[in-house]
Design a protein around this motif. Structure first.
Motif, PDB file in Angstrom:
ATOM      1  N   MET A 181       0.846  -1.201   0.000  1.00  0.00           N
ATOM      2  CA  MET A 181       0.000   0.000   0.000  1.00  0.00           C
ATOM      3  C   MET A 181       0.879   1.247   0.000  1.00  0.00           C
ATOM      4  SD  MET A 181      -3.008   1.108   2.700  1.00  0.00           S
ATOM      5  CE  MET A 181      -4.037  -0.313   2.273  1.00  0.00           C
ATOM      6  N   THR A 182       0.514   2.222  -0.812  1.00  0.00           N
ATOM      7  CA  THR A 182       1.269   3.461  -0.897  1.00  0.00           C
ATOM      8  C   THR A 182       1.180   4.250   0.402  1.00  0.00           C
ATOM      9  OG1 THR A 182       0.781   3.612  -3.261  1.00  0.00           O
ATOM     10  CG2 THR A 182       1.570   5.608  -2.195  1.00  0.00           C
ATOM     11  N   GLN A 183       2.324   4.816   0.810  1.00  0.00           N
ATOM     12  CA  GLN A 183       2.320   5.690   1.986  1.00  0.00           C
ATOM     13  C   GLN A 183       2.121   7.121   1.500  1.00  0.00           C
ATOM     14  OE1 GLN A 183       5.994   6.121   4.339  1.00  0.00           O
ATOM     15  NE2 GLN A 183       4.719   5.898   6.173  1.00  0.00           N
ATOM     16  N   PHE A 184       1.006   7.717   1.874  1.00  0.00           N
ATOM     17  CA  PHE A 184       0.668   9.041   1.374  1.00  0.00           C
ATOM     18  C   PHE A 184       1.270  10.130   2.259  1.00  0.00           C
ATOM     19  CE2 PHE A 184      -3.037   6.342   0.123  1.00  0.00           C
ATOM     20  CZ  PHE A 184      -2.738   6.304  -1.225  1.00  0.00           C
ATOM     21  N   THR A 185       1.889  11.106   1.618  1.00  0.00           N
ATOM     22  CA  THR A 185       2.481  12.236   2.336  1.00  0.00           C
ATOM     23  C   THR A 185       1.592  13.476   2.255  1.00  0.00           C
ATOM     24  OG1 THR A 185       3.727  12.833   0.343  1.00  0.00           O
ATOM     25  CG2 THR A 185       4.841  11.427   1.956  1.00  0.00           C
ATOM     26  N   HIS A 186       0.846  13.590   1.149  1.00  0.00           N
ATOM     27  CA  HIS A 186      -0.027  14.732   0.930  1.00  0.00           C
ATOM     28  C   HIS A 186      -1.440  14.222   0.620  1.00  0.00           C
ATOM     29  CE1 HIS A 186       3.988  16.345   0.303  1.00  0.00           C
ATOM     30  NE2 HIS A 186       3.509  17.571   0.413  1.00  0.00           N
ATOM     31  N   ILE A 187      -2.419  14.765   1.309  1.00  0.00           N
ATOM     32  CA  ILE A 187      -3.805  14.301   1.189  1.00  0.00           C
ATOM     33  C   ILE A 187      -4.692  15.459   0.769  1.00  0.00           C
ATOM     34  CG2 ILE A 187      -5.759  13.298   2.422  1.00  0.00           C
ATOM     35  CD1 ILE A 187      -3.656  12.124   4.412  1.00  0.00           C
ATOM     36  N   ILE A 188      -5.425  15.269  -0.328  1.00  0.00           N
ATOM     37  CA  ILE A 188      -6.378  16.290  -0.795  1.00  0.00           C
ATOM     38  C   ILE A 188      -7.787  15.732  -0.612  1.00  0.00           C
ATOM     39  CG2 ILE A 188      -7.097  17.772  -2.705  1.00  0.00           C
ATOM     40  CD1 ILE A 188      -4.335  17.327  -3.965  1.00  0.00           C
ATOM     41  N   PHE A 189      -8.569  16.404   0.217  1.00  0.00           N
ATOM     42  CA  PHE A 189      -9.942  15.980   0.484  1.00  0.00           C
ATOM     43  C   PHE A 189     -10.930  16.809  -0.333  1.00  0.00           C
ATOM     44  CE2 PHE A 189      -7.964  14.917   4.639  1.00  0.00           C
ATOM     45  CZ  PHE A 189      -8.397  13.601   4.795  1.00  0.00           C
ATOM     46  N   ASP A 190     -11.959  16.158  -0.839  1.00  0.00           N
ATOM     47  CA  ASP A 190     -13.181  16.848  -1.234  1.00  0.00           C
ATOM     48  C   ASP A 190     -13.863  17.260   0.072  1.00  0.00           C
ATOM     49  OD1 ASP A 190     -15.552  17.567  -2.779  1.00  0.00           O
ATOM     50  OD2 ASP A 190     -16.408  15.682  -2.056  1.00  0.00           O
ATOM     51  N   LEU A 191     -14.886  18.130  -0.012  1.00  0.00           N
ATOM     52  CA  LEU A 191     -15.566  18.570   1.206  1.00  0.00           C
ATOM     53  C   LEU A 191     -16.945  17.916   1.359  1.00  0.00           C
ATOM     54  CD1 LEU A 191     -15.590  20.299   3.729  1.00  0.00           C
ATOM     55  CD2 LEU A 191     -16.311  22.255   2.333  1.00  0.00           C
ATOM     56  N   ASP A 192     -17.927  18.355   0.568  1.00  0.00           N
ATOM     57  CA  ASP A 192     -19.285  17.794   0.666  1.00  0.00           C
ATOM     58  C   ASP A 192     -19.295  16.318   0.297  1.00  0.00           C
ATOM     59  OD1 ASP A 192     -20.329  20.259   1.333  1.00  0.00           O
ATOM     60  OD2 ASP A 192     -20.912  20.766  -0.714  1.00  0.00           O
ATOM     61  N   GLY A 193     -19.830  15.493   1.194  1.00  0.00           N
ATOM     62  CA  GLY A 193     -19.928  14.070   0.916  1.00  0.00           C
ATOM     63  C   GLY A 193     -18.685  13.288   1.251  1.00  0.00           C
ATOM     64  N   THR A 194     -17.628  14.003   1.687  1.00  0.00           N
ATOM     65  CA  THR A 194     -16.379  13.333   2.049  1.00  0.00           C
ATOM     66  C   THR A 194     -16.000  13.642   3.495  1.00  0.00           C
ATOM     67  OG1 THR A 194     -15.608  13.429  -0.241  1.00  0.00           O
ATOM     68  CG2 THR A 194     -13.935  13.069   1.450  1.00  0.00           C
ATOM     69  N   LEU A 195     -16.004  14.923   3.839  1.00  0.00           N
ATOM     70  CA  LEU A 195     -15.734  15.322   5.227  1.00  0.00           C
ATOM     71  C   LEU A 195     -17.015  15.719   5.950  1.00  0.00           C
ATOM     72  CD1 LEU A 195     -12.479  17.479   4.846  1.00  0.00           C
ATOM     73  CD2 LEU A 195     -12.679  15.062   5.469  1.00  0.00           C
ATOM     74  N   THR A 196     -17.910  16.406   5.242  1.00  0.00           N
ATOM     75  CA  THR A 196     -19.150  16.855   5.878  1.00  0.00           C
ATOM     76  C   THR A 196     -20.370  16.490   5.042  1.00  0.00           C
ATOM     77  OG1 THR A 196     -19.155  19.050   4.823  1.00  0.00           O
ATOM     78  CG2 THR A 196     -17.935  18.830   6.893  1.00  0.00           C
ATOM     79  N   ASP A 197     -21.493  16.365   5.749  1.00  0.00           N
ATOM     80  CA  ASP A 197     -22.777  16.094   5.101  1.00  0.00           C
ATOM     81  C   ASP A 197     -23.579  17.391   5.084  1.00  0.00           C
ATOM     82  OD1 ASP A 197     -25.205  15.289   4.189  1.00  0.00           O
ATOM     83  OD2 ASP A 197     -25.507  13.707   5.676  1.00  0.00           O
TER      84      ASP A 197
END
Length: 217
Positions: free
Chosen positions: A1-17
């Motif tokens: 599995m890849t070790q991620f150093t930088h993470i880009i999140f979407d917002l709606d539906g990913t972090l918040t509802d």
């Protein structure tokens, strides 16, 4: 599995509802536009892509009416809709722990940037995020692919499998792939599972706990 150093999140539906806030804002906008004959589930298609796309493609509005509908949406959303919102269970703890692990975190969202910033500050997630990039006011650079590209340019990040884009719709996965990043699809948001699988993300998470396991590896 890849070790991620930088993470880009979407917002709606990913972090918040933000379902309630978005749906209520859409209903207000459509009422102002005197549009009332539509199936309720059609509104679900607005969550993910730019507003302009939703009004033009799902309701067939011309450029002038699309612009007006977006204005009405933002009128309601700016007053009421943005805080009709809740983080998914475990999200706040996940972000805090990823920060502790030294992960660099960003937000790429098709939401108007000023509203996305308000939401992050409201839930005190902003202290963990290096940069948030959202849609511009006119919607000219509102595609997820372009938003990710702009974020990476501003942060002077080069494409790498150690940078991962996470989202709940095909727009997130396609945007990550277009920028030569790793991708994670989450199934607990608004995207359709069959469409997400067809987009062929590198990883798939059914809940926040599983997402954390992938990101913390």
């Amino acid at each position: 599995m890849t070790q991620f150093t930088h993470i880009i999140f979407d917002l709606d539906g990913t972090l918040t509802d933000n379902t309630q806030g978005i749906i209520n804002s859409l209903k207000y906008s459509l009422q102002k536009m005197h549009i009332d004959d539509y199936p309720e589930n059609l509104l679900d298609g607005f969550i993910g892509p730019p507003l302009q796309w939703g009004f033009s493609q799902l309701f067939g509005l011309n450029e002038r009416d699309t612009k007006l509908a977006v204005e009405y949406f933002r009128e309601f959303y700016g007053e009421n809709g943005w805080h009709q919102n809740v983080p998914y269970d475990g999200v706040l703890e996940m972000i805090a722990e990823l920060d502790r692990l030294g992960k660099k975190m960003y937000i790429a969202t098709s939401k108007l940037e000023k509203y996305a910033v308000q939401i992050m500050e409201y839930f005190e997630m902003d202290k963990y995020i290096i940069q948030l990039k959202g849609a511009d006011y006119g919607g000219e650079k509102a595609t997820k692919t372009q938003i990710i590209t702009d974020l990476m340019t501003m942060q002077q990040l080069s494409p790498s499998p150690q940078i991962v884009m996470i989202g709940d719709t095909v727009f997130d996965i396609e945007g990550g792939k277009a920028n030569n990043l790793s991708t994670i699809a989450v199934s607990y948001g608004f995207g359709k599972p069959e469409e997400l699988h067809a987009a062929a993300p590198d990883y798939f998470a059914d809940d926040v706990e599983e997402l954390y396991e992938i990101l913390s590896a």
